[in-house]
Motif scaffolding. Structure first.
Motif: not given
Length: 65
Positions: A1-23
Motif C-alpha cells: 500500500m502506498r500513501v499519496v498526499a496532495d499538499t495543494a489541497r491540505c489545510v494543515g489540520a494535522g489530524q493525520c499526524v495525530l493519528t499516525q505519526p510514523a507515516v
C-alpha cells in the motif's frame, strides 16, 4: 500500500499526524502534510485509513498494491 498526499489541497489540520505519526508529519513552513514514507508498513494500515477518513480536506489517499 502506498500513501499519496496532495499538499495543494491540505489545510494543515494535522489530524493525520495525530493519528499516525510514523507515516505523517507537518511542514514547518506552512503546516501541510509531509509523508515520512510513501510505503506503509502493514502494521500501520488501519491507522493510515483512519487518518484518511479524518482528513478534513481529503488530501490523503492510498494506492493498494
Amino acid at each position: 500500500m502506498r500513501v499519496v498526499a496532495d499538499t495543494a489541497r491540505c489545510v494543515g489540520a494535522g489530524q493525520c499526524v495525530l493519528t499516525q505519526p510514523a507515516v505523517f508529519d507537518q511542514s514547518d513552513d506552512d503546516g501541510t502534510v509531509v509523508l515520512l514514507s510513501e510505503t506503509v508498513d502493514p502494521a500501520h494500515a488501519d491507522t493510515v485509513h483512519d487518518a484518511i477518513e479524518m482528513c478534513p480536506s481529503q488530501a490523503i489517499s492510498v494506492i493498494e498494491d
